[in-house]
Design a protein around this motif. Structure first.
Motif, PDB file in Angstrom:
ATOM      1  N   ARG A  56       8.366 -64.957  59.565  1.00 21.29           N
ATOM      2  CA  ARG A  56       9.470 -64.323  58.931  1.00 21.29           C
ATOM      3  C   ARG A  56      10.322 -63.612  60.550  1.00 21.29           C
ATOM      4  NH1 ARG A  56       7.421 -62.972  54.146  1.00 21.29           N
ATOM      5  NH2 ARG A  56       7.253 -60.916  54.586  1.00 21.29           N
ATOM      6  N   ALA A  57       9.628 -62.882  61.091  1.00 22.54           N
ATOM      7  CA  ALA A  57       9.922 -62.354  61.928  1.00 22.54           C
ATOM      8  C   ALA A  57      10.304 -63.487  62.841  1.00 22.54           C
ATOM      9  CB  ALA A  57       8.782 -61.553  62.583  1.00 22.54           C
ATOM     10  N   MET A  58       9.593 -64.960  63.205  1.00 21.02           N
ATOM     11  CA  MET A  58       9.863 -64.846  64.361  1.00 21.02           C
ATOM     12  C   MET A  58      11.636 -65.641  63.597  1.00 21.02           C
ATOM     13  SD  MET A  58       8.461 -66.805  67.232  1.00 21.02           S
ATOM     14  CE  MET A  58      10.417 -66.979  67.744  1.00 21.02           C
ATOM     15  N   ASP A  59      11.473 -66.143  61.803  1.00 22.92           N
ATOM     16  CA  ASP A  59      12.893 -66.896  61.937  1.00 22.92           C
ATOM     17  C   ASP A  59      13.888 -65.813  62.013  1.00 22.92           C
ATOM     18  OD1 ASP A  59      13.010 -68.526  58.546  1.00 22.92           O
ATOM     19  OD2 ASP A  59      12.903 -69.940  60.961  1.00 22.92           O
ATOM     20  N   ARG A  60      13.473 -64.435  62.082  1.00 24.86           N
ATOM     21  CA  ARG A  60      14.751 -63.501  62.088  1.00 24.86           C
ATOM     22  C   ARG A  60      14.861 -63.730  63.809  1.00 24.86           C
ATOM     23  NH1 ARG A  60      13.780 -58.214  59.963  1.00 24.86           N
ATOM     24  NH2 ARG A  60      12.127 -59.309  58.619  1.00 24.86           N
ATOM     25  N   ILE A  61      14.303 -63.523  64.701  1.00 26.39           N
ATOM     26  CA  ILE A  61      14.516 -63.416  66.209  1.00 26.39           C
ATOM     27  C   ILE A  61      15.217 -64.629  66.300  1.00 26.39           C
ATOM     28  CG2 ILE A  61      13.069 -64.077  68.357  1.00 26.39           C
ATOM     29  CD1 ILE A  61      11.247 -61.262  67.499  1.00 26.39           C
ATOM     30  N   PHE A  62      15.207 -65.961  65.878  1.00 21.24           N
ATOM     31  CA  PHE A  62      15.902 -67.354  65.869  1.00 21.24           C
ATOM     32  C   PHE A  62      16.912 -66.681  65.447  1.00 21.24           C
ATOM     33  CE2 PHE A  62      12.560 -69.015  68.465  1.00 21.24           C
ATOM     34  CZ  PHE A  62      11.479 -69.598  66.868  1.00 21.24           C
ATOM     35  N   ILE A  63      17.506 -66.486  64.351  1.00 22.41           N
ATOM     36  CA  ILE A  63      19.007 -66.063  63.810  1.00 22.41           C
ATOM     37  C   ILE A  63      19.454 -65.314  64.731  1.00 22.41           C
ATOM     38  CG2 ILE A  63      20.111 -64.974  62.022  1.00 22.41           C
ATOM     39  CD1 ILE A  63      17.729 -65.370  60.199  1.00 22.41           C
ATOM     40  N   LEU A  64      19.046 -63.461  65.240  1.00 28.42           N
ATOM     41  CA  LEU A  64      19.407 -63.123  66.059  1.00 28.42           C
ATOM     42  C   LEU A  64      19.925 -63.713  67.785  1.00 28.42           C
ATOM     43  CD1 LEU A  64      17.430 -59.520  65.822  1.00 28.42           C
ATOM     44  CD2 LEU A  64      19.374 -60.245  64.413  1.00 28.42           C
ATOM     45  N   HIS A  65      19.228 -64.967  67.622  1.00 31.23           N
ATOM     46  CA  HIS A  65      19.800 -65.389  69.296  1.00 31.23           C
ATOM     47  C   HIS A  65      20.629 -66.701  69.268  1.00 31.23           C
ATOM     48  CE1 HIS A  65      16.619 -62.496  70.583  1.00 31.23           C
ATOM     49  NE2 HIS A  65      16.244 -62.868  71.852  1.00 31.23           N
ATOM     50  N   ALA A  66      20.923 -67.276  67.892  1.00 27.79           N
ATOM     51  CA  ALA A  66      21.186 -68.580  66.963  1.00 27.79           C
ATOM     52  C   ALA A  66      23.129 -68.790  68.241  1.00 27.79           C
ATOM     53  CB  ALA A  66      21.420 -68.760  66.393  1.00 27.79           C
ATOM     54  N   ASP A  67      23.526 -68.026  68.656  1.00 24.84           N
ATOM     55  CA  ASP A  67      25.549 -68.187  68.561  1.00 24.84           C
ATOM     56  C   ASP A  67      25.855 -66.965  69.540  1.00 24.84           C
ATOM     57  OD1 ASP A  67      27.834 -68.867  68.286  1.00 24.84           O
ATOM     58  OD2 ASP A  67      26.755 -69.864  70.307  1.00 24.84           O
ATOM     59  N   HIS A  68      26.454 -66.580  70.261  1.00 26.28           N
ATOM     60  CA  HIS A  68      27.319 -65.621  71.265  1.00 26.28           C
ATOM     61  C   HIS A  68      28.455 -65.818  71.245  1.00 26.28           C
ATOM     62  CE1 HIS A  68      26.848 -61.031  72.098  1.00 26.28           C
ATOM     63  NE2 HIS A  68      26.379 -61.021  70.555  1.00 26.28           N
ATOM     64  N   GLU A  69      29.256 -66.493  71.044  1.00 25.31           N
ATOM     65  CA  GLU A  69      30.679 -66.801  71.863  1.00 25.31           C
ATOM     66  C   GLU A  69      30.295 -68.035  72.695  1.00 25.31           C
ATOM     67  OE1 GLU A  69      33.784 -63.054  72.114  1.00 25.31           O
ATOM     68  OE2 GLU A  69      33.033 -64.970  73.575  1.00 25.31           O
ATOM     69  N   GLN A  70      31.204 -67.476  73.932  1.00 22.80           N
ATOM     70  CA  GLN A  70      31.324 -67.883  74.937  1.00 22.80           C
ATOM     71  C   GLN A  70      30.493 -67.719  75.961  1.00 22.80           C
ATOM     72  OE1 GLN A  70      32.697 -70.841  74.377  1.00 22.80           O
ATOM     73  NE2 GLN A  70      32.833 -70.442  72.268  1.00 22.80           N
ATOM     74  N   ASN A  71      29.608 -67.304  75.675  1.00 22.33           N
ATOM     75  CA  ASN A  71      28.701 -66.504  76.549  1.00 22.33           C
ATOM     76  C   ASN A  71      28.181 -67.989  77.973  1.00 22.33           C
ATOM     77  OD1 ASN A  71      25.919 -68.050  76.006  1.00 22.33           O
ATOM     78  ND2 ASN A  71      26.697 -67.699  74.020  1.00 22.33           N
ATOM     79  N   ALA A  72      27.394 -67.013  78.443  1.00 22.93           N
ATOM     80  CA  ALA A  72      27.397 -68.379  79.909  1.00 22.93           C
ATOM     81  C   ALA A  72      26.405 -69.491  79.669  1.00 22.93           C
ATOM     82  CB  ALA A  72      26.642 -67.596  81.014  1.00 22.93           C
ATOM     83  N   SER A  73      26.199 -69.448  78.876  1.00 23.64           N
ATOM     84  CA  SER A  73      25.205 -70.559  78.655  1.00 23.64           C
ATOM     85  C   SER A  73      25.512 -71.577  77.671  1.00 23.64           C
ATOM     86  CB  SER A  73      23.963 -70.236  78.632  1.00 23.64           C
ATOM     87  OG  SER A  73      23.396 -69.449  77.389  1.00 23.64           O
ATOM     88  N   THR A  74      26.184 -70.929  77.298  1.00 20.52           N
ATOM     89  CA  THR A  74      27.456 -71.876  76.262  1.00 20.52           C
ATOM     90  C   THR A  74      28.637 -72.103  76.982  1.00 20.52           C
ATOM     91  OG1 THR A  74      26.590 -70.135  74.148  1.00 20.52           O
ATOM     92  CG2 THR A  74      28.784 -71.596  73.661  1.00 20.52           C
ATOM     93  N   SER A  75      29.369 -71.462  77.874  1.00 19.50           N
ATOM     94  CA  SER A  75      30.499 -71.717  78.824  1.00 19.50           C
ATOM     95  C   SER A  75      29.907 -72.880  79.480  1.00 19.50           C
ATOM     96  CB  SER A  75      30.983 -70.964  78.830  1.00 19.50           C
ATOM     97  OG  SER A  75      30.898 -69.635  78.511  1.00 19.50           O
ATOM     98  N   THR A  76      28.458 -72.641  79.440  1.00 15.06           N
ATOM     99  CA  THR A  76      27.946 -74.348  80.752  1.00 15.06           C
ATOM    100  C   THR A  76      27.620 -75.271  79.166  1.00 15.06           C
ATOM    101  OG1 THR A  76      26.637 -72.351  82.300  1.00 15.06           O
ATOM    102  CG2 THR A  76      26.400 -75.203  81.998  1.00 15.06           C
TER     103      THR A  76
END
Ligand code: SDX
Length: 394
Positions: free
Chosen positions: A182-202
């Motif tokens: 469950r903690a792993m699921d939650r950690i994945f949720i927190l990291h799932a998206d974050h608008e136009q950060n550097a890697s998403t813009s890439t």
């Protein structure tokens, strides 16, 4: 909280972009996935529920969630020949280097999901990428420690399956701890998206040329690896271990404030958040839960992190510069307690962010105004001048 401005297609292809996926208010410390606050999703949802929301825009019904989970589970295996890629790497290769190579190689295996004009193939590429990231990540980890690869188990959910592929061994039974899963699921949720950060813009820029989606995700992994971005979780734990004890914190705070010292407080500061990163609060809570679950409730590194945060948040320099803990500050301690070595931390970030990268890639490809990205520049080089033959140069 949307901008009802008229849409200028030319604007998209050069400077920024319009998106319906994630909203951040950096001053208020607000993060919404498709309008839902991150703390509500992290507390109640499962990672694939958030994945469905990011991809399709709405929370799934039970039937939709079950169907989506089954489609992902069905595609968790990778082509058997892919395991040969790993033998070409040194055992001590950084797993992010392995991920860049092996994920990019998926584009050599799946020709029926690379005509991105075809919605069916776009969907196929999306499902395959989200499904196979944990498998490839677990293979990279197993290869680095010289253990055999563990195949995915379709009866396990996304995070439990990943933990099993990482920590199970053929010679004895392995039971996934539901608290850790469950903690792993939650950690994945927190990291799932974050608008136009550097890697998403890439990923968006690479995808805007019509490139193979698996190759675009590989480009995103490469960008995420940097210590100023996704690599900060590994760097933050290394920093906390270097500080070692609470009495050495003032020395490092002084260094972080010294303009002549390149040292930065890893896991602190953010391009957008000028307030507390809402993910960091949830990560701190998850950190306590995981440490308790594995019997390390008195982890000395957590004590250093909590005291460092307390001192920094009350220090004029950090207050004036609006520097707060970000998602990476507590994640390293948590991931180490889950059993991962530091070099795997950014790989876990990449597994989660693949959902966001794919959602943003799909949104960009499906945008009727979409054109190839072509950022412009402010030219500061020499004005036009004439060529001088080599034997006439001083
Ligand atoms: C992620 O974009 C995203 O959304 C990224 C991310 C995501 O989910 O995709 O949120 C994930 O990458 C989080 C950030 C992880 N990186 C780190 O924790 C590395 C440490 N942080 C710094 O490198 C820094 O804070 C950045 C790179 C994150 C932001 O750098 P900026 O844009 O230079 O920060 P800023 O403009 O707010 O800095 C203001 C001042 C500057 O000093 P001055 O030029 O005004 O004199 O604060 C200083 C900075 O030098 N500063 C720091 C600092 N971060 C900024 N000083 C000490 N320690 C720090 N961590």
């Amino acid at each position: 909280k949307t901008n009802n401005f008229t849409f200028d297609p030319g604007f998209t292809s050069t400077a920024s972009c319009e998106s319906k996926i994630t909203y951040i208010d950096g001053d208020e410390g607000v993060l919404l996935y498709r309008g839902y606050p991150i703390d509500q999703l992290a507390e109640t949802g499962k990672f694939l529920e958030t994945g469905y929301l990011l991809l399709y825009g709405e929370l799934p019904t039970k039937a939709q969630f079950d169907d989506f989970s089954k489609r992902i589970a069905y595609h968790t295996m990778v082509h058997e020949q892919m395991s040969q890629f790993f033998t070409g790497f040194r055992r001590d290769a950084h797993p992010m280097a392995v991920m860049v190579g092996v994920v990019g190689a998926l584009s050599a295996f799946y020709h029926d999901s690379t005509d991105i004009r075809d919605p069916e193939q776009r969907e196929m590429a999306s499902i395959r990428m989200i499904a196979k990231m944990p498998t490839i990540a677990a293979m990279a980890y197993k290869y680095s420690i010289g253990q055999p690869f563990i195949y995915p188990q379709n009866h396990l959910d996304y995070s439990a399956n990943f933990l099993n592929m990482c920590f199970a061994v053929p010679c004895e039974p392995y039971k996934v701890d539901p608290v850790l899963s469950r903690a792993m699921d939650r950690i994945f949720i927190l990291h799932a998206d974050h608008e136009q950060n550097a890697s998403t813009s890439t990923v968006r820029l690479a995808g805007s040329s019509g490139a193979n989606p698996f190759a675009c995700i590989s480009a995103g992994i490469a960008c995420l690896w940097g210590p100023a971005h996704g690599g900060a979780n590994e760097a933050a734990l290394t920093m906390l271990q270097r500080i070692g004890t609470v009495d050495r914190i003032p020395e490092f705070i002084a260094r972080a404030k010294d303009k002549n010292d390149p040292f930065r407080l890893m896991g602190f500061g953010h391009r957008v958040y000028k307030n507390y990163d809402p993910r960091a609060k949830i990560m701190q809570k998850t950190c306590h839960e995981v440490l308790e679950a594995v019997g390390h409730g008195d982890d000395p590194t957590l004590k250093v992190a909590l005291e460092l945060e307390h001192i920094a948040l009350n220090d004029d320099y950090f207050i004036e510069k609006k520097l707060y803990p970000n998602i990476d500050f507590y994640s390293g301690i948590t991931l180490r307690a889950l059993g991962f070595p530091t070099e795997m931390f950014t790989v876990l970030f990449a597994i989660a962010r693949t959902v966001g990268w794919i959602a943003q890639w799909k949104e960009m490809i499906e945008d009727p105004y979409q054109r190839i990205g072509r950022p412009r520049q402010l030219y500061t080089g020499p004005t036009e001048r004439s060529y001088v033959a080599m034997d006439e140069r001083g």
